[in-house]
Design an enzyme around this catalytic site. Structure first.
Site, PDB file in Angstrom:
ATOM      1  N   ASN A  10       0.837  -1.213   0.000  1.00 19.93           N
ATOM      2  CA  ASN A  10       0.000   0.000   0.000  1.00 19.93           C
ATOM      3  C   ASN A  10       0.871   1.261   0.000  1.00 19.93           C
ATOM      4  O   ASN A  10       1.435   1.642   1.033  1.00 19.93           O
ATOM      5  CB  ASN A  10      -0.909  -0.051   1.241  1.00 19.93           C
ATOM      6  CG  ASN A  10      -1.923   1.073   1.254  1.00 19.93           C
ATOM      7  OD1 ASN A  10      -1.642   2.186   0.796  1.00 19.93           O
ATOM      8  ND2 ASN A  10      -3.090   0.793   1.797  1.00 19.93           N
ATOM      9  N   ASP A  66      -0.967  -3.144  10.193  1.00 23.21           N
ATOM     10  CA  ASP A  66      -2.287  -3.742  10.034  1.00 23.21           C
ATOM     11  C   ASP A  66      -3.302  -2.821  10.683  1.00 23.21           C
ATOM     12  O   ASP A  66      -3.156  -2.464  11.852  1.00 23.21           O
ATOM     13  CB  ASP A  66      -2.341  -5.142  10.648  1.00 23.21           C
ATOM     14  CG  ASP A  66      -3.478  -5.935  10.054  1.00 23.21           C
ATOM     15  OD1 ASP A  66      -3.517  -6.091   8.817  1.00 23.21           O
ATOM     16  OD2 ASP A  66      -4.357  -6.382  10.808  1.00 23.21           O
ATOM     17  N   LYS A 163      -4.353  14.941   8.277  1.00 19.92           N
ATOM     18  CA  LYS A 163      -4.591  13.530   8.645  1.00 19.92           C
ATOM     19  C   LYS A 163      -3.376  12.974   9.398  1.00 19.92           C
ATOM     20  O   LYS A 163      -3.508  12.296  10.408  1.00 19.92           O
ATOM     21  CB  LYS A 163      -4.878  12.673   7.395  1.00 19.92           C
ATOM     22  CG  LYS A 163      -5.108  11.214   7.744  1.00 19.92           C
ATOM     23  CD  LYS A 163      -5.268  10.287   6.551  1.00 19.92           C
ATOM     24  CE  LYS A 163      -5.373   8.836   7.032  1.00 19.92           C
ATOM     25  NZ  LYS A 163      -5.256   7.846   5.971  1.00 19.92           N
TER      26      LYS A 163
HETATM   27  P1  IMP Z   1      -4.951  -3.285   6.022  1.00 18.42           P
HETATM   28  O1  IMP Z   1      -4.164  -2.770   7.172  1.00 18.42           O
HETATM   29  O2  IMP Z   1      -4.239  -3.036   4.735  1.00 18.42           O
HETATM   30  O3  IMP Z   1      -5.436  -4.685   6.222  1.00 18.42           O
HETATM   31  O4  IMP Z   1      -6.199  -2.307   5.939  1.00 18.42           O
HETATM   32  C1  IMP Z   1      -7.511  -2.696   6.139  1.00 18.42           C
HETATM   33  C2  IMP Z   1      -8.416  -1.846   5.260  1.00 18.42           C
HETATM   34  O5  IMP Z   1      -8.464  -0.537   5.810  1.00 18.42           O
HETATM   35  C3  IMP Z   1      -7.949  -1.705   3.820  1.00 18.42           C
HETATM   36  O6  IMP Z   1      -9.095  -1.697   2.994  1.00 18.42           O
HETATM   37  C4  IMP Z   1      -7.255  -0.375   3.797  1.00 18.42           C
HETATM   38  O7  IMP Z   1      -7.372   0.272   2.537  1.00 18.42           O
HETATM   39  C5  IMP Z   1      -8.046   0.391   4.848  1.00 18.42           C
HETATM   40  N1  IMP Z   1      -7.200   1.364   5.533  1.00 18.42           N
HETATM   41  C6  IMP Z   1      -6.053   1.135   6.220  1.00 18.42           C
HETATM   42  N2  IMP Z   1      -5.560   2.280   6.696  1.00 18.42           N
HETATM   43  C7  IMP Z   1      -6.423   3.236   6.300  1.00 18.42           C
HETATM   44  C8  IMP Z   1      -6.441   4.648   6.470  1.00 18.42           C
HETATM   45  O8  IMP Z   1      -5.551   5.278   7.059  1.00 18.42           O
HETATM   46  N3  IMP Z   1      -7.484   5.284   5.928  1.00 18.42           N
HETATM   47  C9  IMP Z   1      -8.487   4.651   5.241  1.00 18.42           C
HETATM   48  N4  IMP Z   1      -8.501   3.357   5.037  1.00 18.42           N
HETATM   49  C10 IMP Z   1      -7.474   2.652   5.553  1.00 18.42           C
END
Ligand code: IMP
Length: 184
Positions: A10, A66, A163
């Site tokens: 990401n 995460d 943010k």
């Molecule tokens: P993961 O940590 O990548 O598993 O994130 C879980 C979900 O939350 C994913 O769909 C990410 O795109 C979303 N996500 C993680 N961090 C953020 C953030 O800071 N803002 C908005 N969405 C987020």
């Protein structure tokens, strides 16, 4: 400058981490090698496991991130399943689930996992409280950013530096940087 490898696919997370950690004298380099995602209810366990796996795989100290959105009225859903739910339902369908729901409180949580090869992982968490907006607002950021409102604005409506001065990720990275500066 200390350099840490951030294992993630990401690029938004990477640019936020670069911004936030550079102020603490830490540079971040992205590695896209991926890691097995533990199926667990705890973001801490998922991040710790991922960091340990990637540190041993790359033979380098690494960090992973995460994150999860916990919606009060939905019993904490989607929580650790936030990535899957974003990909399958998306923000519009989450808004449908929230139609007519008065309690819109939600917590966004970020857990940073850190590990050196052959060591046990450490985890650092940060949370921000907000509300689920009545409709999607803002074009900035990524993922759930246009859905979660903190102090009257969604993350999607905030400039990056705003943010990055109050987010769940900022708080987790601040804890991480504070510890890293004291460790060897
Ligand atoms: P993961 O940590 O990548 O598993 O994130 C879980 C979900 O939350 C994913 O769909 C990410 O795109 C979303 N996500 C993680 N961090 C953020 C953030 O800071 N803002 C908005 N969405 C987020």
């Amino acid at each position: 400058m200390r350099k840490i490898i951030f294992v993630t696919g990401n690029s938004h997370k990477v640019s936020e981490a670069c911004d936030i950690l550079s102020k603490a004298g830490i540079t971040v380099e992205q590695n896209n090698c991926g890691y097995p995602e533990l199926q667990d209810d705890s973001l801490e366990k998922i991040a710790g496991f991922g960091a340990q796996w990637a540190a041993n795989e790359l033979n380098s100290e690494v960090m992973v991130d995460d994150s999860g959105l916990f919606i009060d009225a939905l019993g904490g859903f989607p929580g650790p399943y936030s990535a899957y739910v974003f990909d399958t339902l998306g923000n519009e369908n989450i808004l449908k689930l929230m139609e007519g729901v008065a309690n819109r409180k939600a917590v966004f949580k970020c857990v940073i996992g850190y590990c050196k090869p052959g060591n046990e992982p450490r985890v650092f968490s940060g949370e921000v409280e907000g509300v689920i907006a009545q409709k999607i607002r803002g074009t900035g950021g990524f993922g759930y950013d246009p859905l979660i409102e903190v102090g009257g604005k969604t993350f999607g409506e905030m400039p990056d530096d705003e943010k990055n001065s109050l987010s769940h990720r900022y708080r987790a990275l601040l804890n991480f940087a504070g510890w890293l500066q004291k460790s060897d």
